[in-house]
Write a protein that holds these residues in place. Sequence first.
Motif, PDB file in Angstrom:
ATOM      1  N   TYR A 185      31.687  85.174   4.309  1.00 14.36           N
ATOM      2  CA  TYR A 185      32.805  85.870   3.673  1.00 14.36           C
ATOM      3  C   TYR A 185      33.221  87.056   4.538  1.00 14.36           C
ATOM      4  N   ALA A 186      34.495  87.402   4.459  1.00 10.52           N
ATOM      5  CA  ALA A 186      35.030  88.529   5.215  1.00 10.52           C
ATOM      6  C   ALA A 186      36.095  89.209   4.376  1.00 10.52           C
ATOM      7  N   LYS A 187      36.324  90.484   4.646  1.00 14.44           N
ATOM      8  CA  LYS A 187      37.317  91.260   3.904  1.00 14.44           C
ATOM      9  C   LYS A 187      38.234  91.975   4.870  1.00 14.44           C
ATOM     10  N   ILE A 188      39.527  91.880   4.605  1.00 10.98           N
ATOM     11  CA  ILE A 188      40.517  92.561   5.429  1.00 10.98           C
ATOM     12  C   ILE A 188      41.709  92.917   4.549  1.00 10.98           C
ATOM     13  N   ASP A 189      42.194  94.146   4.707  1.00  9.56           N
ATOM     14  CA  ASP A 189      43.336  94.636   3.925  1.00  9.56           C
ATOM     15  C   ASP A 189      43.117  94.472   2.424  1.00  9.56           C
ATOM     16  N   GLY A 190      41.884  94.690   1.990  1.00 11.86           N
ATOM     17  CA  GLY A 190      41.577  94.681   0.571  1.00 11.86           C
ATOM     18  C   GLY A 190      41.359  93.315  -0.052  1.00 11.86           C
ATOM     19  N   LYS A 191      41.483  92.239   0.714  1.00 10.78           N
ATOM     20  CA  LYS A 191      41.302  90.891   0.189  1.00 10.78           C
ATOM     21  C   LYS A 191      40.181  90.167   0.921  1.00 10.78           C
ATOM     22  N   ASN A 192      39.542  89.238   0.192  1.00  7.40           N
ATOM     23  CA  ASN A 192      38.390  88.513   0.719  1.00  7.40           C
ATOM     24  C   ASN A 192      38.716  87.042   0.951  1.00  7.40           C
ATOM     25  N   GLY A 193      38.138  86.512   2.032  1.00  6.12           N
ATOM     26  CA  GLY A 193      38.229  85.099   2.357  1.00  6.12           C
ATOM     27  C   GLY A 193      37.003  84.699   3.149  1.00  6.12           C
ATOM     28  N   TYR A 194      37.097  83.625   3.926  1.00  8.23           N
ATOM     29  CA  TYR A 194      35.932  83.128   4.659  1.00  8.23           C
ATOM     30  C   TYR A 194      36.320  82.728   6.073  1.00  8.23           C
ATOM     31  N   ILE A 195      35.356  82.899   6.986  1.00  2.98           N
ATOM     32  CA  ILE A 195      35.497  82.415   8.355  1.00  2.98           C
ATOM     33  C   ILE A 195      34.506  81.281   8.574  1.00  2.98           C
ATOM     34  N   ASP A 196      34.806  80.407   9.553  1.00  5.12           N
ATOM     35  CA  ASP A 196      33.910  79.295   9.855  1.00  5.12           C
ATOM     36  C   ASP A 196      32.930  79.685  10.950  1.00  5.12           C
ATOM     37  N   LEU A 197      32.120  78.723  11.382  1.00  4.53           N
ATOM     38  CA  LEU A 197      31.063  79.013  12.343  1.00  4.53           C
ATOM     39  C   LEU A 197      31.608  79.367  13.716  1.00  4.53           C
ATOM     40  N   GLU A 198      32.870  79.061  13.969  1.00  8.00           N
ATOM     41  CA  GLU A 198      33.520  79.456  15.221  1.00  8.00           C
ATOM     42  C   GLU A 198      34.132  80.849  15.129  1.00  8.00           C
ATOM     43  N   GLY A 199      34.045  81.448  13.951  1.00  4.82           N
ATOM     44  CA  GLY A 199      34.592  82.785  13.765  1.00  4.82           C
ATOM     45  C   GLY A 199      36.049  82.799  13.363  1.00  4.82           C
ATOM     46  N   LYS A 200      36.608  81.639  13.026  1.00  5.27           N
ATOM     47  CA  LYS A 200      38.026  81.549  12.688  1.00  5.27           C
ATOM     48  C   LYS A 200      38.208  81.550  11.168  1.00  5.27           C
ATOM     49  N   PRO A 201      39.270  82.211  10.665  1.00  7.23           N
ATOM     50  CA  PRO A 201      39.552  82.159   9.229  1.00  7.23           C
ATOM     51  C   PRO A 201      39.763  80.722   8.770  1.00  7.23           C
ATOM     52  N   VAL A 202      39.085  80.342   7.677  1.00  5.83           N
ATOM     53  CA  VAL A 202      39.146  78.949   7.219  1.00  5.83           C
ATOM     54  C   VAL A 202      39.512  78.847   5.742  1.00  5.83           C
ATOM     55  N   ILE A 203      39.220  79.886   4.955  1.00  8.17           N
ATOM     56  CA  ILE A 203      39.622  79.957   3.549  1.00  8.17           C
ATOM     57  C   ILE A 203      40.427  81.238   3.387  1.00  8.17           C
ATOM     58  N   PRO A 204      41.639  81.179   2.858  1.00  9.51           N
ATOM     59  CA  PRO A 204      42.571  82.316   2.896  1.00  9.51           C
ATOM     60  C   PRO A 204      42.012  83.592   2.272  1.00  9.51           C
ATOM     61  N   PHE A 205      42.509  84.714   2.745  1.00  6.23           N
ATOM     62  CA  PHE A 205      42.104  86.029   2.249  1.00  6.23           C
ATOM     63  C   PHE A 205      42.976  86.373   1.032  1.00  6.23           C
ATOM     64  N   ILE A 206      42.594  85.805  -0.101  1.00  7.05           N
ATOM     65  CA  ILE A 206      43.395  85.954  -1.318  1.00  7.05           C
ATOM     66  C   ILE A 206      42.555  86.388  -2.512  1.00  7.05           C
ATOM     67  N   TYR A 207      41.260  86.624  -2.322  1.00  8.09           N
ATOM     68  CA  TYR A 207      40.375  86.894  -3.442  1.00  8.09           C
ATOM     69  C   TYR A 207      40.012  88.372  -3.532  1.00  8.09           C
ATOM     70  N   ASP A 208      39.793  88.832  -4.781  1.00  5.93           N
ATOM     71  CA  ASP A 208      39.365  90.213  -4.994  1.00  5.93           C
ATOM     72  C   ASP A 208      37.909  90.410  -4.612  1.00  5.93           C
ATOM     73  N   SER A 209      37.114  89.371  -4.730  1.00 10.48           N
ATOM     74  CA  SER A 209      35.736  89.383  -4.240  1.00 10.48           C
ATOM     75  C   SER A 209      35.340  87.960  -3.891  1.00 10.48           C
ATOM     76  N   ALA A 210      34.364  87.826  -3.029  1.00 13.51           N
ATOM     77  CA  ALA A 210      33.900  86.508  -2.583  1.00 13.51           C
ATOM     78  C   ALA A 210      32.409  86.594  -2.297  1.00 13.51           C
ATOM     79  N   ALA A 211      31.646  85.694  -2.880  1.00 13.69           N
ATOM     80  CA  ALA A 211      30.199  85.690  -2.722  1.00 13.69           C
ATOM     81  C   ALA A 211      29.795  84.812  -1.538  1.00 13.69           C
ATOM     82  N   ARG A 212      28.532  84.926  -1.159  1.00 12.44           N
ATOM     83  CA  ARG A 212      27.982  84.106  -0.094  1.00 12.44           C
ATOM     84  C   ARG A 212      27.865  82.653  -0.553  1.00 12.44           C
ATOM     85  N   PHE A 213      28.128  81.719   0.352  1.00 14.52           N
ATOM     86  CA  PHE A 213      27.952  80.307   0.026  1.00 14.52           C
ATOM     87  C   PHE A 213      26.478  79.982  -0.155  1.00 14.52           C
TER      88      PHE A 213
END
Length: 237
Positions: free
Chosen positions: A92-120
């Motif tokens: 999970y990662a947070k930017i500009d107040g929103k949370n999303g996810y990056i993949d193993l290559e370090g690229k955003p893979v799930i949009p940054f649209i959540y107020d919080s995001a837990a670990r998979f």
Amino acid sequence: IFDDAHDFSEGLAAVNQNPPNGIYNPDAGGWGYVDTTGTIKIPMTYQAAFGFKQGYAPVEQKGKWGMINKDNNIHVPFIYDALGEYNSDRAYAKIDGKNGYIDLEGKPVIPFIYDSAARFQDGVAFVRKAYKYALIDTSGKLLTPFIYDDADPFFEGVAAVMIVDKWGYILPSGQLLTAIEYDKAYPAKEGLMAVKKNDRWGYLDHSGELVIPYQFDSFRYFYSGIAEVSVDGERFY
């Protein structure tokens, strides 16, 4: 010789000397990594540091988070306000107040649209929008609607969830294991989950069946097959 130290993961442990080498630098911080012999493998130049998972570790530098590999090379640039450890090839990662996810290559893979995001965990994660929780898979697909008021992490393949003031259990598929009917529900430990009804505690098994009746005033988790409980002010095992 360290002011703080974390657990070892993948052969390295985050350690802190603040200030490092007796020299204060607010932009550098004092976190680095040692191996199991105590040899410093990554210099203590970070403001904060988490453990290595799947070959990478989140670290903070000048107020921003990124990831490094075990050679201290940058894997994810220092652009995030928060960053978690990898699990199920996601972090999970947070930017500009929103949370999303990056993949193993370090690229955003799930949009940054959540107020919080837990670990998979077990290939799924809880995310929150407008004060409600839902479960997603590693592609970002919703496995449940946003209906839960609270949600605990998965333990032993089961997670406790709450609607209004009642608790129940959910499976990684998004299906309910039990009804949402308990006054409180705790994570699984050694195959049993402690639940509360009518001010008494009992234990469910992984099928959701009550296997130890509601009879205790308080409880503790099972360890090596034994749990401490109390009845009418007396403690038992």
